[in-house]
Write a protein that holds these residues in place. Structure first.
Motif, PDB file in Angstrom:
ATOM      1  N   GLY A 161      26.759  38.806  24.625  1.00 27.65           N
ATOM      2  CA  GLY A 161      26.366  40.082  25.193  1.00 27.65           C
ATOM      3  C   GLY A 161      27.086  40.354  26.496  1.00 27.65           C
ATOM      4  O   GLY A 161      27.781  39.496  27.030  1.00 27.65           O
ATOM      5  N   LEU A 162      26.932  41.575  26.999  1.00 28.30           N
ATOM      6  CA  LEU A 162      27.562  41.912  28.272  1.00 28.30           C
ATOM      7  C   LEU A 162      26.991  41.051  29.382  1.00 28.30           C
ATOM      8  O   LEU A 162      25.823  40.669  29.359  1.00 28.30           O
ATOM      9  CB  LEU A 162      27.367  43.395  28.566  1.00 28.30           C
ATOM     10  CG  LEU A 162      28.073  44.355  27.601  1.00 28.30           C
ATOM     11  CD1 LEU A 162      27.818  45.788  28.019  1.00 28.30           C
ATOM     12  CD2 LEU A 162      29.567  44.087  27.537  1.00 28.30           C
TER      13      LEU A 162
ATOM     14  N   PHE B 288      35.056  41.048  46.386  1.00 26.40           N
ATOM     15  CA  PHE B 288      34.151  40.231  45.582  1.00 26.40           C
ATOM     16  C   PHE B 288      33.330  41.109  44.646  1.00 26.40           C
ATOM     17  O   PHE B 288      33.172  40.802  43.452  1.00 26.40           O
ATOM     18  CB  PHE B 288      33.229  39.428  46.504  1.00 26.40           C
ATOM     19  CG  PHE B 288      32.392  38.401  45.790  1.00 26.40           C
ATOM     20  CD1 PHE B 288      32.980  37.323  45.152  1.00 26.40           C
ATOM     21  CD2 PHE B 288      31.005  38.509  45.784  1.00 26.40           C
ATOM     22  CE1 PHE B 288      32.206  36.370  44.508  1.00 26.40           C
ATOM     23  CE2 PHE B 288      30.224  37.564  45.149  1.00 26.40           C
ATOM     24  CZ  PHE B 288      30.822  36.484  44.514  1.00 26.40           C
ATOM     25  N   ALA B 289      32.828  42.217  45.157  1.00 27.86           N
ATOM     26  CA  ALA B 289      32.054  43.143  44.339  1.00 27.86           C
ATOM     27  C   ALA B 289      32.908  43.710  43.204  1.00 27.86           C
ATOM     28  O   ALA B 289      32.428  43.893  42.076  1.00 27.86           O
ATOM     29  CB  ALA B 289      31.498  44.276  45.201  1.00 27.86           C
ATOM     30  N   GLU B 290      34.189  43.972  43.487  1.00 33.66           N
ATOM     31  CA  GLU B 290      35.102  44.463  42.451  1.00 33.66           C
ATOM     32  C   GLU B 290      35.258  43.430  41.333  1.00 33.66           C
ATOM     33  O   GLU B 290      35.237  43.776  40.144  1.00 33.66           O
ATOM     34  CB  GLU B 290      36.463  44.766  43.072  1.00 33.66           C
ATOM     35  CG  GLU B 290      37.538  45.174  42.065  1.00 33.66           C
ATOM     36  CD  GLU B 290      38.913  45.267  42.691  1.00 33.66           C
ATOM     37  OE1 GLU B 290      39.898  45.297  41.935  1.00 33.66           O
ATOM     38  OE2 GLU B 290      39.007  45.292  43.936  1.00 33.66           O
ATOM     39  N   ALA B 291      35.394  42.165  41.700  1.00 36.02           N
ATOM     40  CA  ALA B 291      35.533  41.107  40.698  1.00 36.02           C
ATOM     41  C   ALA B 291      34.268  40.982  39.856  1.00 36.02           C
ATOM     42  O   ALA B 291      34.335  40.807  38.633  1.00 36.02           O
ATOM     43  CB  ALA B 291      35.847  39.781  41.385  1.00 36.02           C
ATOM     44  N   LEU B 292      33.105  41.091  40.491  1.00 34.24           N
ATOM     45  CA  LEU B 292      31.847  41.023  39.746  1.00 34.24           C
ATOM     46  C   LEU B 292      31.703  42.213  38.801  1.00 34.24           C
ATOM     47  O   LEU B 292      31.156  42.083  37.693  1.00 34.24           O
ATOM     48  CB  LEU B 292      30.654  40.966  40.706  1.00 34.24           C
ATOM     49  CG  LEU B 292      30.539  39.750  41.618  1.00 34.24           C
ATOM     50  CD1 LEU B 292      29.157  39.717  42.262  1.00 34.24           C
ATOM     51  CD2 LEU B 292      30.800  38.454  40.872  1.00 34.24           C
ATOM     52  N   LYS B 293      32.195  43.368  39.213  1.00 32.15           N
ATOM     53  CA  LYS B 293      32.140  44.548  38.351  1.00 32.15           C
ATOM     54  C   LYS B 293      33.004  44.338  37.111  1.00 32.15           C
ATOM     55  O   LYS B 293      32.605  44.682  35.994  1.00 32.15           O
ATOM     56  CB  LYS B 293      32.602  45.782  39.121  1.00 32.15           C
ATOM     57  CG  LYS B 293      32.505  47.075  38.312  1.00 32.15           C
ATOM     58  CD  LYS B 293      32.904  48.278  39.158  1.00 32.15           C
ATOM     59  CE  LYS B 293      32.805  49.569  38.330  1.00 32.15           C
ATOM     60  NZ  LYS B 293      33.215  50.754  39.140  1.00 32.15           N
TER      61      LYS B 293
ATOM     62  N   TYR C  58      33.734  41.485  35.802  1.00 37.77           N
ATOM     63  CA  TYR C  58      33.022  40.484  35.003  1.00 37.77           C
ATOM     64  C   TYR C  58      31.876  41.116  34.219  1.00 37.77           C
ATOM     65  O   TYR C  58      31.640  40.764  33.053  1.00 37.77           O
ATOM     66  CB  TYR C  58      32.486  39.381  35.921  1.00 37.77           C
ATOM     67  CG  TYR C  58      31.531  38.425  35.251  1.00 37.77           C
ATOM     68  CD1 TYR C  58      32.010  37.341  34.515  1.00 37.77           C
ATOM     69  CD2 TYR C  58      30.159  38.607  35.360  1.00 37.77           C
ATOM     70  CE1 TYR C  58      31.128  36.466  33.897  1.00 37.77           C
ATOM     71  CE2 TYR C  58      29.273  37.724  34.751  1.00 37.77           C
ATOM     72  CZ  TYR C  58      29.760  36.654  34.018  1.00 37.77           C
ATOM     73  OH  TYR C  58      28.886  35.800  33.410  1.00 37.77           O
ATOM     74  N   SER C  59      31.177  42.063  34.836  1.00 35.24           N
ATOM     75  CA  SER C  59      29.995  42.648  34.187  1.00 35.24           C
ATOM     76  C   SER C  59      30.337  43.398  32.912  1.00 35.24           C
ATOM     77  O   SER C  59      29.477  43.613  32.055  1.00 35.24           O
ATOM     78  CB  SER C  59      29.265  43.588  35.157  1.00 35.24           C
ATOM     79  OG  SER C  59      30.052  44.758  35.393  1.00 35.24           O
ATOM     80  N   GLY C  60      31.607  43.793  32.760  1.00 34.62           N
ATOM     81  CA  GLY C  60      32.018  44.487  31.554  1.00 34.62           C
ATOM     82  C   GLY C  60      32.492  43.563  30.451  1.00 34.62           C
ATOM     83  O   GLY C  60      32.836  44.036  29.354  1.00 34.62           O
TER      84      GLY C  60
END
Length: 247
Positions: free
Chosen positions: A5-6, A221-226, A228-230
């Motif tokens: 899953g995502l 860091f937030a960009e990398a997590l975003k 990853y979230s996809g």
């Protein structure tokens, strides 16, 4: 996360902090200035990780291959590590951060090992973010040390070789008790692991960023997590949607 899953916020993020020297060179500065600026980036990412729900953060601070660098640069790096621990340990402890060190601890000279041990001992009961510092670390060396321990157990008759499983190997690695990284980030545009967490990265997601490490911020860091979230993590299986269609 163990099912498909995502991906939500990763439980464990590992970072290869690359590009300090190139950052400095492009600005006509000595390499040590890049490393100094890189410590500021470490502070930012530790705060960002703790604030967004990441439970484990591993930073590749010094590899077992880095000893081959010029002696002056190695000395500068050791000095930065000392200053980081002496300056930041109290703040990290106050923030409920637990520090854990992975890597070969033998033959470390001077006060480096005592400082690392002090950081671990001071924060061992903390229950917030676990900050894992990979110091004098190389994944092949880590695996070889684990294999030697298991071989000694088998040679002494205390371990049946037939009972050696991937789980048992994992229990003998430096990262025993730490979940495998969900996300591995590398800065500076390079796209390789460089002998970092080779065993643990079997099902990790990767984000390669063009930014040099000294330019890494909480926003990066937030960009990398975003990104990853996809991602859809299947761990070798099919996605839930595909499974439903196939059934």
């Amino acid at each position: 996360m163990v099912s498909g899953g995502l991906s939500p916020v990763p439980e464990h993020v590992a970072i290869i902090m690359d590009g300090n020297g190139r950052w400095a060179k492009e600005r006509g500065l000595p390499r040590t200035m890049g490393h100094t600026k890189g410590v500021d980036a470490v502070r930012q990412v530790v705060r960002a990780a703790g604030g967004c729900g990441v439970r484990y953060l591993t930073l590749f601070a010094f590899s077992s291959e880095n000893w081959s660098r010029p002696a002056a640069e190695v000395s500068d790096l050791m000095g930065l590590l000392r200053r980081f621990i002496r300056r930041d340990l109290a703040e990290l402890h106050k923030a409920n951060v637990r520090i854990r060190v992975i890597g070969d601890r033998e033959n470390l000279r001077g006060d480096v090992l005592p400082l690392l041990l002090e950081a671990e001992e001071t924060t061992r009961l903390n229950e917030g973010l676990t900050l894992i510092i990979a110091f004098n670390y190389g994944a092949r060396d880590e695996i070889a040390r684990a294999m030697r321990r298991l071989a000694q157990e088998a040679a002494s008759g205390r371990l049946d070789p037939a009972l050696i499983t991937p789980d048992l190997i994992a229990e003998n690695l430096d990262t025993a008790g730490i979940p495998d990284p969900d996300l591995i980030i590398r800065t500076s545009g390079e796209e390789r692991l460089s002998n970092f967490l080779l065993w643990q990265a079997a099902y990790s997601e990767f984000v390669f960023l063009p930014d040099y490490w000294p330019d890494f911020t909480a926003e990066t860091f937030a960009e990398a997590l975003k990104l990853y979230s996809g991602r859809e993590r299947r761990f070798g299986g099919l996605s839930p949607v595909k499974t439903a269609v196939a059934g």
